[in-house]
Design a protein around this motif. Sequence first.
Motif, PDB file in Angstrom:
ATOM      1  N   TYR A   1       0.868  -1.189   0.000  1.00 36.00           N
ATOM      2  CA  TYR A   1       0.000   0.000   0.000  1.00 36.00           C
ATOM      3  C   TYR A   1       0.898   1.231   0.000  1.00 36.00           C
ATOM      4  CZ  TYR A   1      -3.449   3.520   1.222  1.00 36.00           C
ATOM      5  OH  TYR A   1      -4.244   4.644   1.200  1.00 36.00           O
ATOM      6  N   LYS A   2       0.941   1.907  -1.124  1.00 38.71           N
ATOM      7  CA  LYS A   2       1.785   3.096  -1.312  1.00 38.71           C
ATOM      8  C   LYS A   2       3.236   2.760  -0.951  1.00 38.71           C
ATOM      9  CE  LYS A   2      -1.953   6.459  -0.971  1.00 38.71           C
ATOM     10  NZ  LYS A   2      -2.465   7.673  -0.312  1.00 38.71           N
ATOM     11  N   GLU A   3       3.797   3.423   0.084  1.00 36.56           N
ATOM     12  CA  GLU A   3       5.209   3.213   0.391  1.00 36.56           C
ATOM     13  C   GLU A   3       5.431   2.102   1.414  1.00 36.56           C
ATOM     14  OE1 GLU A   3       3.762   6.154   3.449  1.00 36.56           O
ATOM     15  OE2 GLU A   3       3.477   5.771   1.308  1.00 36.56           O
ATOM     16  N   ARG A   4       4.358   1.417   1.814  1.00 30.56           N
ATOM     17  CA  ARG A   4       4.507   0.361   2.817  1.00 30.56           C
ATOM     18  C   ARG A   4       4.307  -1.008   2.167  1.00 30.56           C
ATOM     19  NH1 ARG A   4       5.645   2.736   7.369  1.00 30.56           N
ATOM     20  NH2 ARG A   4       4.760   4.794   7.808  1.00 30.56           N
TER      21      ARG A   4
ATOM     22  N   VAL B   1       7.419  -5.695   7.852  1.00 34.91           N
ATOM     23  CA  VAL B   1       6.793  -4.500   7.288  1.00 34.91           C
ATOM     24  C   VAL B   1       7.910  -3.522   6.945  1.00 34.91           C
ATOM     25  CG1 VAL B   1       5.130  -2.665   7.619  1.00 34.91           C
ATOM     26  CG2 VAL B   1       4.737  -4.897   8.695  1.00 34.91           C
ATOM     27  N   GLN B   2       7.981  -3.134   5.685  1.00 37.58           N
ATOM     28  CA  GLN B   2       9.069  -2.294   5.202  1.00 37.58           C
ATOM     29  C   GLN B   2       8.554  -0.951   4.704  1.00 37.58           C
ATOM     30  OE1 GLN B   2      11.194  -4.093   1.986  1.00 37.58           O
ATOM     31  NE2 GLN B   2      12.777  -2.519   1.907  1.00 37.58           N
ATOM     32  N   HIS B   3       9.230   0.125   5.166  1.00 34.20           N
ATOM     33  CA  HIS B   3       8.957   1.465   4.640  1.00 34.20           C
ATOM     34  C   HIS B   3       9.937   1.686   3.492  1.00 34.20           C
ATOM     35  CE1 HIS B   3       9.114   6.013   4.736  1.00 34.20           C
ATOM     36  NE2 HIS B   3       7.822   5.761   4.571  1.00 34.20           N
ATOM     37  N   LEU B   4       9.432   1.652   2.256  1.00 32.69           N
ATOM     38  CA  LEU B   4      10.295   1.611   1.077  1.00 32.69           C
ATOM     39  C   LEU B   4      11.231   2.812   0.939  1.00 32.69           C
ATOM     40  CD1 LEU B   4       7.771   0.101  -1.487  1.00 32.69           C
ATOM     41  CD2 LEU B   4       9.557  -1.074  -0.220  1.00 32.69           C
ATOM     42  N   PRO B   5      10.798   4.054   1.175  1.00 35.34           N
ATOM     43  CA  PRO B   5      11.721   5.193   0.993  1.00 35.34           C
ATOM     44  C   PRO B   5      12.917   5.169   1.936  1.00 35.34           C
ATOM     45  CG  PRO B   5       9.449   5.952   0.960  1.00 35.34           C
ATOM     46  CD  PRO B   5       9.416   4.531   1.411  1.00 35.34           C
TER      47      PRO B   5
END
Length: 345
Positions: free
Chosen positions: A301-304, A316-320
């Motif tokens: 979902y978006k950046e997650r 759970v990864q925060h892509l930026p």
Amino acid sequence: MKAQQLWTDRHLKDDKTPRTVYDVAFSPTGDRLACTAGSHVVVYDTAKGVKLESLAGHRGDVYCISYSRDGKFFASGGNDKQVIIWNAATLEGALRYSHNDSIQALAFNPQSAHLASCTNTECGIYVQDTRTHPKHKVSSRALTCSWTNDGQYLAIGLWSGVVSIRNKLGEEKVKIDRPGGNPVWSLSWHPQRDQIVVGDWGPKLSFYALNGSMAQREKRLGYDPCFVSYFGNGEYLLVGGSNRKASVHLKDGTMLSELTEQKSWIWCCKQQPGSNHVAIGCQDGTISCFSIQFSTVHSLYKERYAFRDSMTDVLVQHLPTDQKTRIRCRELVKRISVYRNRLAM
């Protein structure tokens, strides 16, 4: 995770009673599969499930079978107190030797020309190079055996619940006196470290180091395990038996998923070398080959981005920023969904 049956066969006598498949063994290359079937040893083409030969050298039920490390030979043993070493290319008997009791377990050394054979009263180590066969007494009926990956030690599971760890000469180096005295029907060394998993009719799984100390907590089972072996380079366990099922567990014994349910006890389950295929053997004479398929479980979902890791965890990864958070579920994660600041598993 799911299992797809590739092929199956069933062994029956002339009167339609089953020839029990107590053990199966893949050749080191995985292209051949040998199994016990009553008093016979049957060899299959693994890929096609085609029966190549049925060997009738024994005069009683055959209980165990094992391939040599180079694949040139395989050995069988059983109720007639005989061990037969077969030429894998010609499928003819190359050598025969005997014990004073029925042969309960066989295991070729993974690094040398040693063949361990275990009976009700003794353990023998046959050395092919010298054709010597020293025998050593065991304190109780031997049920199963397994070599360490480096071939230096042999573990023997006994009816009394004891696990005896011996060197290549057959000399006992460690004796694990386990509480409860429940028969040890199966055991297996981890392929990458000196840790052994033991399945007893307590019923439970236990884990020990080479020195005999407890390596991790026991796992209780709701059935009597007839087999336990490592799968996927030691990341998983194959377990089953009187529950008529074969299941995949994590290496710590945590249950993940059932592979198959049969109509009778499953006595053995082995992995084909270099693949995710396994073969099972059953009380009613059934032998089947399955492919175990591992699917990717993830959500974005978006950046997650969330994905399954080690089958029972979610990352759970925060892509930026590449920041990650691990959530331990302790059960098989089947589905994941991420939406805004929420995560469903």
